[in-house]
Design an enzyme around this catalytic site. Sequence first.
Site: not given
Ligand code: GUN
Length: 293
Positions: A53, A97, A120
């Site tokens: 990311k 995350q 998110d």
């Molecule tokens: N863990 C797995 N997928 C995601 C996501 O889309 N966002 C976040 N913050 N954590 C994750």
Amino acid sequence: MSIILDGKATSNQIKEELTIQVKQIKDAGKRPPHLAAVLVGNDGASLTYVGSKVRSCERIGYDSTLIKLDDDISQEALLDTIEKLNNDPLLDGFIVQLPLPKHIDEEVVLHAINPNKDVDGFHPTNFGKMALGMQTFIPATPFGIMELLKRYKLDISGKHAVVIGRSHIVGRPMSILLSEKGNPGNATVTLTHSRTQNLADITREADIVVSALGVPNFLTADMVKDGAIIIDVGITRVPDADHPKGYVIVGDVHFDQVKEKASYITPVPGGVGPMTIAMLLQNTMLAYQRNQD
Ligand code: GUN
């Protein structure tokens, strides 16, 4: 034989579109969008995703900040970090995350994020807006799947969509978006989960299957209708001594079998995963634009 839904190429296209927008912003003398990611602990998969990311931000010209915290950090200290990010005027959006260590209450943490910076789309305010069809941050994985269907011009109106898995991150929002009025949308949706009986009977009736289960090679050819659209959200690390990394990434769909029956199918890797990142970047652009207004 099916057509591959190329998430990597589509994601690159979206990133190119965003790169042009960022250039226009910078040419106008303004600062670029800024995304931060909070990573608690050293989970290998989470490190990989967050790293990806942050690198994508750099590639398209966004500012990015990675905040790495020890896995024994207290919930209070994590909430303090979130409060600082909430109040930073030069930060447009941030993510925490998941998963978080067991001693931290995920719900408390996610609810502490300022909804205006919740790129998110996990905060109840944003989830509620999404469910009502209002403009907001849509969780990146289901958003990416909708975008993939849109860019490949796949018509799912009136079709039977079966979603496997009811997580708050993928399955549940996916079921809402697929049934929403719009294009893509207007599907008749069945949301299945661990208590669902006779799952194969249900998937065999599906015109589109979205599998977000996390069980490698779960969806086999006998569970799929001829000509169905198959979307694989699974990204399980399976140990493999022959591979330099010591593991391979395997999806929920038994790809070699199912590709012979499906009309369209996403590969793993290179399908849904790259789209998730592209849509996070898109949400960050939306947060930036709102922040500038
Ligand atoms: N863990 C797995 N997928 C995601 C996501 O889309 N966002 C976040 N913050 N954590 C994750």
